[in-house]
Scaffold this motif. Structure first.
Motif, PDB file in Angstrom:
ATOM      1  N   UNK A 159     -76.877  39.300 -58.052  1.00 11.02           N
ATOM      2  CA  UNK A 159     -77.762  39.495 -57.481  1.00 11.02           C
ATOM      3  C   UNK A 159     -77.385  38.664 -56.732  1.00 11.02           C
ATOM      4  N   UNK A 160     -77.507  37.147 -56.532  1.00 12.41           N
ATOM      5  CA  UNK A 160     -77.189  36.161 -56.020  1.00 12.41           C
ATOM      6  C   UNK A 160     -76.753  36.119 -54.311  1.00 12.41           C
ATOM      7  N   UNK A 161     -75.822  37.194 -54.812  1.00 17.02           N
ATOM      8  CA  UNK A 161     -74.614  37.017 -53.740  1.00 17.02           C
ATOM      9  C   UNK A 161     -74.926  38.175 -52.201  1.00 17.02           C
ATOM     10  N   UNK A 162     -75.721  39.166 -53.472  1.00 15.16           N
ATOM     11  CA  UNK A 162     -76.579  40.460 -52.640  1.00 15.16           C
ATOM     12  C   UNK A 162     -77.892  39.934 -51.675  1.00 15.16           C
ATOM     13  N   UNK A 198     -84.086  43.683 -69.317  1.00 14.59           N
ATOM     14  CA  UNK A 198     -83.345  44.470 -70.630  1.00 14.59           C
ATOM     15  C   UNK A 198     -83.177  45.220 -71.963  1.00 14.59           C
ATOM     16  N   UNK A 199     -82.990  43.356 -72.690  1.00 14.00           N
ATOM     17  CA  UNK A 199     -83.483  43.789 -74.021  1.00 14.00           C
ATOM     18  C   UNK A 199     -84.492  44.365 -74.225  1.00 14.00           C
ATOM     19  N   UNK A 200     -84.981  44.165 -73.777  1.00 13.67           N
ATOM     20  CA  UNK A 200     -86.801  44.491 -74.169  1.00 13.67           C
ATOM     21  C   UNK A 200     -86.761  46.194 -73.376  1.00 13.67           C
ATOM     22  N   UNK A 201     -87.420  45.653 -72.109  1.00 16.43           N
ATOM     23  CA  UNK A 201     -87.497  47.830 -71.660  1.00 16.43           C
ATOM     24  C   UNK A 201     -86.574  48.479 -71.893  1.00 16.43           C
ATOM     25  N   UNK A 202     -85.285  47.997 -71.853  1.00 16.99           N
ATOM     26  CA  UNK A 202     -83.745  48.724 -72.227  1.00 16.99           C
ATOM     27  C   UNK A 202     -84.193  49.445 -71.013  1.00 16.99           C
ATOM     28  N   UNK A 203     -84.945  48.482 -69.912  1.00 13.98           N
ATOM     29  CA  UNK A 203     -83.361  49.136 -68.201  1.00 13.98           C
ATOM     30  C   UNK A 203     -83.277  47.995 -67.435  1.00 13.98           C
ATOM     31  N   UNK A 204     -82.698  47.897 -66.686  1.00 13.01           N
ATOM     32  CA  UNK A 204     -82.149  46.419 -65.623  1.00 13.01           C
ATOM     33  C   UNK A 204     -82.692  46.832 -64.297  1.00 13.01           C
ATOM     34  N   UNK A 205     -83.166  46.380 -64.053  1.00 18.38           N
ATOM     35  CA  UNK A 205     -83.464  46.172 -62.428  1.00 18.38           C
ATOM     36  C   UNK A 205     -82.230  45.950 -60.922  1.00 18.38           C
ATOM     37  N   UNK A 206     -81.519  46.760 -60.666  1.00 17.07           N
ATOM     38  CA  UNK A 206     -80.381  46.664 -60.146  1.00 17.07           C
ATOM     39  C   UNK A 206     -80.531  45.975 -58.900  1.00 17.07           C
ATOM     40  N   UNK A 207     -79.378  45.529 -59.344  1.00 17.49           N
ATOM     41  CA  UNK A 207     -79.204  44.355 -57.899  1.00 17.49           C
ATOM     42  C   UNK A 207     -79.650  44.854 -56.573  1.00 17.49           C
ATOM     43  N   UNK A 208     -79.468  45.883 -56.235  1.00 12.61           N
ATOM     44  CA  UNK A 208     -79.620  46.648 -55.040  1.00 12.61           C
ATOM     45  C   UNK A 208     -81.528  47.028 -55.125  1.00 12.61           C
ATOM     46  N   UNK A 209     -81.615  47.540 -55.793  1.00 12.84           N
ATOM     47  CA  UNK A 209     -83.371  47.656 -55.443  1.00 12.84           C
ATOM     48  C   UNK A 209     -84.155  46.195 -56.063  1.00 12.84           C
TER      49      UNK A 209
END
Length: 302
Positions: free
Chosen positions: A180-183, A143-154
């Protein structure tokens, strides 16, 4: 649904720098030297054309050449993961095709540049790639470069795709990593951490390894940390993590340039005799005064 592709990687993955001559052409000799050094240091995989490899500054043809030469040089000694990120899906698939042709082991993709995407669009994008490549795919959260976070649910939804086998997280957010690790409990789906400053914590949270830029220069630091964790020697893990953080602070923060990590790493590689400090335009290498400061700093590192 077919069974998930099986590629169980663990340990330290080297996100390979792309050594350049002063005229910005690929330095084949330096490329071979760095790959051989990383493999001799015990890394489990070589990963060209990621952030550390400056992929976004290179043409498609340049990247295709890098893929071919890296795979030839590694020659099956360790796994090879190829970054296939591009701003259009057509180029991504061309990179994946070359990776397959050159017998790479897997491909890695972060989100394309420029447009912001919804989580539904993110899921569709990665699904399209996974459906159209023959090598297993790792997701890459940056996200630091793409400005988007891949949500844990995704991530959890995508982990169920039989050809998506893991996530490299370079967010530096260990709360996100832990979630993410738990989900995500999908068998055969593995997590890896990018920021080397968080390697020990990520391993404790369930990471299978690290994708750590410093392993270009001092692979044994990172390999020893991982091996200590595997042996359950947490005291040594913490000691080595302190050493890795000290290296990071000394080398990656010499300037206030937003790309000081790349500047510092390539300059350090140059001082240690591996390559030129050249960065691909529009990025600029460290200036001579900062190079001398770094040279003094590196006297404490062997």
């Amino acid at each position: 649904m077919p069974e998930k592709t099986n590629l169980e990687l663990s340990g330290i993955i080297t996100p390979l720098i792309t050594p350049l001559r002063p005229d910005f052409t690929l330095d084949d000799g330096a490329l071979a030297k760095i790959i051989n050094h990383a493999i001799a240091g015990g890394v489990s995989s070589i990963f060209p054309l990621g952030t550390t490899g400056e992929f976004a500054s290179f043409s498609l043809n340049f990247q295709l050449d890098v893929i071919k030469k890296v795979c030839e040089q590694v020659n099956g000694r360790v796994a090879v993961l190829i970054s296939i990120t591009a701003s259009c899906v057509e180029d991504t698939l061309k990179l994946a095709e070359m990776a397959e042709k050159c017998n790479a082991d897997a491909v890695v993709a972060t989100l394309p540049f420029y447009f912001s995407l919804s989580q539904d669009e993110i899921s569709s994008y990665f699904t399209q790639i996974a459906d159209n490549v023959n090598l297993p795919l790792y997701l890459y959260n940056m996200p630091g470069k793409t400005k988007i976070n891949i949500a844990p649910e995704t991530v959890n939804v995508l982990a169920k795709h039989p050809n998506i086998i893991g996530l490299k997280d370079s967010s530096g957010d260990m709360g996100y990593f832990g979630t993410v690790s738990k989900l995500v409990e999908e068998p055969g789906f593995s997590l890896y951490v990018g920021p080397e400053e968080e390697l020990a914590e990520a391993l404790k949270l369930g990471a299978k390894g690290g994708v750590n830029g410093g392993s270009n220069l001092f692979p044994k630091f990172y390999v020893e940390l991982f091996n200590a964790f595997e042996k359950g020697d947490l005291a040594q893990v913490d000691e080595l993590q302190t050493k890795v953080r000290a290296f990071s602070a000394a080398v990656y923060n010499l300037t206030d340039n937003p790309n000081n990590y790349l500047q510092g790493l390539k300059a350090a590689m140059s001082i240690k005799g591996f390559c030129e400090p050249t960065l691909a335009p529009p990025l600029k290498a460290l200036g001579s005064a900062d190079m001398e400061r770094l040279r003094i700093v590196l006297n404490d590192w062997t």
